[in-house]
Design an enzyme around this catalytic site. Structure first.
Site, short mmCIF file in Angstrom:
data_model
loop_
_atom_site.label_atom_id
_atom_site.label_comp_id
_atom_site.label_asym_id
_atom_site.label_seq_id
_atom_site.Cartn_x
_atom_site.Cartn_y
_atom_site.Cartn_z
N HIS B 123 0.85 -1.18 0.00
CA HIS B 123 0.00 0.00 0.00
C HIS B 123 0.89 1.24 0.00
CE1 HIS B 123 -0.39 0.70 4.64
NE2 HIS B 123 0.73 0.13 4.35
N ASP B 200 6.07 -4.27 7.17
CA ASP B 200 4.90 -3.42 7.40
C ASP B 200 3.85 -4.29 8.09
OD1 ASP B 200 2.49 -2.13 7.23
OD2 ASP B 200 2.61 -1.70 5.09
N GLN B 203 -1.38 -4.67 9.08
CA GLN B 203 -2.50 -5.61 9.03
C GLN B 203 -2.20 -6.95 9.70
OE1 GLN B 203 -5.41 -4.67 8.23
NE2 GLN B 203 -4.98 -2.79 7.09
N LYS B 226 -5.61 0.48 14.38
CA LYS B 226 -6.11 -0.75 13.75
C LYS B 226 -6.14 -1.91 14.74
CE LYS B 226 -4.21 0.52 9.20
NZ LYS B 226 -5.35 0.98 8.43
N CYS B 366 -5.59 2.59 -1.14
CA CYS B 366 -4.23 3.14 -1.11
C CYS B 366 -3.22 2.12 -1.64
CB CYS B 366 -3.86 3.61 0.29
SG CYS B 366 -4.91 4.94 0.85
#
Lengths: 142, 412
Positions: B123, B200, B203, B226, B366
């Protein structure tokens, strides 16, 4: 069923315009062109306009987008065809005011007045205004 | 499991409301999660009773605030199994954390001709900082291909990562395709060429156990909002040795050791990277969010979400004209599920779902280069969290079918 509320947004005439858009394609003799993107979804609208003697003699759009953006572009091209650019600008303003839920002269918008329902769906305002913003930019491009 | 039998759902009062006259089904958790009442109370409690700036005052409130701020750091350290608490840097979020790595480690270590390797599914937060670094330094930005299921392809990673590679940065879990990438294996490849591995975790950290020492990643970035925490707080994890050698990127209060008129010495880790008054309440409350998640157990959350995916994915695949992106096998798919209905723009689909009370995201998420890679402009995306239920999944499926019917037949 809550989906029935969608009738306010997706009126039959909007679905028809989206399924069979008017003035869809490109112009070989355009005088003003613009490509505009809706950054939220990545949709692209290419608008070709042929202006002669301050009058929109021909107009066409291509690209891809949702039902609302395609219908709005189709209705916009119908509405501004053969109008002088000053009238077209007035229509752009009237459309923008209408979508934002402000007082607006919707009579001059012809079919496009049916998009008034979008004002109740704030998330979709960008979809509806994309084509009109594109026309404004195309007409004011040096 | 229906709403009544989900033991956690009652902790999230926001879920108990009507949207467009229908019960809310919140399936936009990859964008941001809801907050449990206890975490909301913790935030209010901090401002009501303990609010003061950190590391500056000698009065009692300053002491309380500082203590909670540093305790939260230790909770987060344990949560991702970092070796030292000073490896945990408070940032504004994932994007900020990745930008710090690019502007500090990147600026210091990348020279013309070096390679930075990312993948097609990144993203924008894990793409643009590297793209801009590559432009500034005249470095080469390379993209690892995806396999047929949408996973970052290990075979291609072996080809793309070379002795010229200095940084490899990959999403642990894709925010579009729902795949869990083999970041541990990619880290080994990166290290064998002397490159650092950035993960990253935006998520992954909220949804599964993540152990930075096991992954052997050099940096990990993730966001608080998140994972039940507030917005505007996130974490940059880095190996102590690397962080110690890196220059600070923001200058000002608190990140200094001693300031002379014409030169300054830097504070120790982690404060070197925390210039100015930080998001104190955000950091403290993120610590409480971590407590909440730890109490459930990250493995339990991961297992529960897998159960939801097992339930909903086959039902989605059963809808005629619906394309699901990423793996079609529930065992390979996390609870982020992107899809499109034939002939219907995802915005129109999302509006239909919204009218049924179902909140999903529609757009490019994104991740525009990934959309281009997939040959589409946008998708709709339903993303589940542990407070979602099979009942939510059923409403999603039924609402997609109803929306499809609406557009097929004109109007209802």
């Amino acid at each position: 069923m809550a989906l029935s509320k969608m009738d306010n947004l997706y009126r039959q005439v909007i679905l028809d315009h989206s399924a069979h858009p008017h003035h869809h394609g490109e112009l070989s003799d355009s005088t003003n062109e613009i490509e505009l993107k809706n950054p939220t979804c990545g949709d692209v609208l290419q608008l070709d306009v042929k202006v002669e003697n301050d009058t929109i003699k021909d107009i066409a759009f291509s690209g891809y987008g949702c039902t609302i953006s395609q219908a709005s572009a189709s209705m916009m091209t119908d509405a501004v065809m053969n109008k002088d650019t000053k009238t077209a600008e007035d229509m752009i303003e009237a459309f923008s005011d209408m979508i934002l839920g402000e007082k607006s002269d919707t009579d001059i918008l012809e079919d496009a007045a049916v998009l008034k329902g979008v004002s109740q769906f704030p998330a979709r305002i960008k979809c509806a205004t994309l084509a009109w913003k594109a026309l404004h930019k195309a007409l004011n491009k040096d | 499991m229906d709403n009544k039998n989900n033991q956690w759902r009652q902790d999230f009062p926001i879920l108990d409301q009507k949207v467009n006259d229908e019960n809310l089904v919140y399936l936009d958790n990859a964008a941001t999660t809801q907050k449990p009442q206890t975490v909301i109370d913790d935030l209010v409690n901090f401002y009501q009773n303990d609010n003061a700036n950190v590391h500056r005052g000698v009065h009692t409130l300053a002491e309380r605030s500082t203590e909670q701020f540093e305790t939260a750091r230790e909770k987060i350290q344990k949560f991702i199994n970092a070796e030292h608490s000073d490896e945990i840097i408070y940032t504004k979020g994932t994007t900020d954390a990745l930008n710090i790595i690019a502007r500090s480690y990147g600026a210091e270590n990348i020279v013309a001709g070096d390679e930075i390797v990312i993948s097609y599914l990144e993203h924008h937060s894990n793409l643009i900082p590297w793209q801009q670094l590559a432009i500034q330094k005249h470095a080469v930005l390379k993209y690892i291909e995806l396999d047929d299921d949408g996973f970052v392809d290990l075979a291609d990673a072996k080809k793309k990562i070379t002795d010229k590679t200095k940084i490899v940065s990959i999403a642990h879990v894709s925010n579009v395709l729902g795949v869990i990438n083999p970041v541990k294996e990619i880290a080994q490849i990166a290290h064998s060429h002397g490159a650092v591995m950035v993960v990253d975790g935006a998520q992954s950290v909220p949804h599964m156990p993540v152990d930075v020492q096991d992954l052997d990643c050099d940096f990990l970035a993730f966001s608080g909002h998140k994972m039940l925490g507030p917005t505007g707080i996130g974490i940059l994890y880095g190996k102590e040795k690397l962080l110690n050698a890196m220059p600070p990127v923001d200058f000002g209060g608190e990140m200094i050791n001693f300031v002379h008129l014409y030169e300054t010495s830097w504070n120790d880790l982690p404060w070197k990277f925390e210039a100015g008054t930080p998001n104190i309440a955000g950091a403290i409350v993120l610590g409480y969010a971590v407590d909440y998640l730890s109490k459930i157990g990250m493995q339990n959350i991961f297992d529960y979400e897998n159960e939801l995916v097992d339930y909903v994915l086959p039902k989605l695949l059963n809808i005629e004209g619906l394309t699901v992106y990423g793996p079609q096998d529930p065992a390979k798919h996390t609870s982020v599920i992107s899809f499109n209905l034939d002939g219907l723009h995802p915005h129109d689909l999302a509006t239909g779902l919204d009218m049924e009370g179902v909140a999903v995201r529609a757009g490019h998420h994104c991740a525009q280069p990934l959309m281009t890679y997939l040959g589409i402009s946008a998708t709709a995306r339903a993303s589940f969290y542990f407070y979602n239920t099979k009942e939510d999944a059923d409403i999603l499926v039924n609402s997609i079918v109803a929306t499809k019917e609406f557009f097929k037949n004109g109007t209802v």
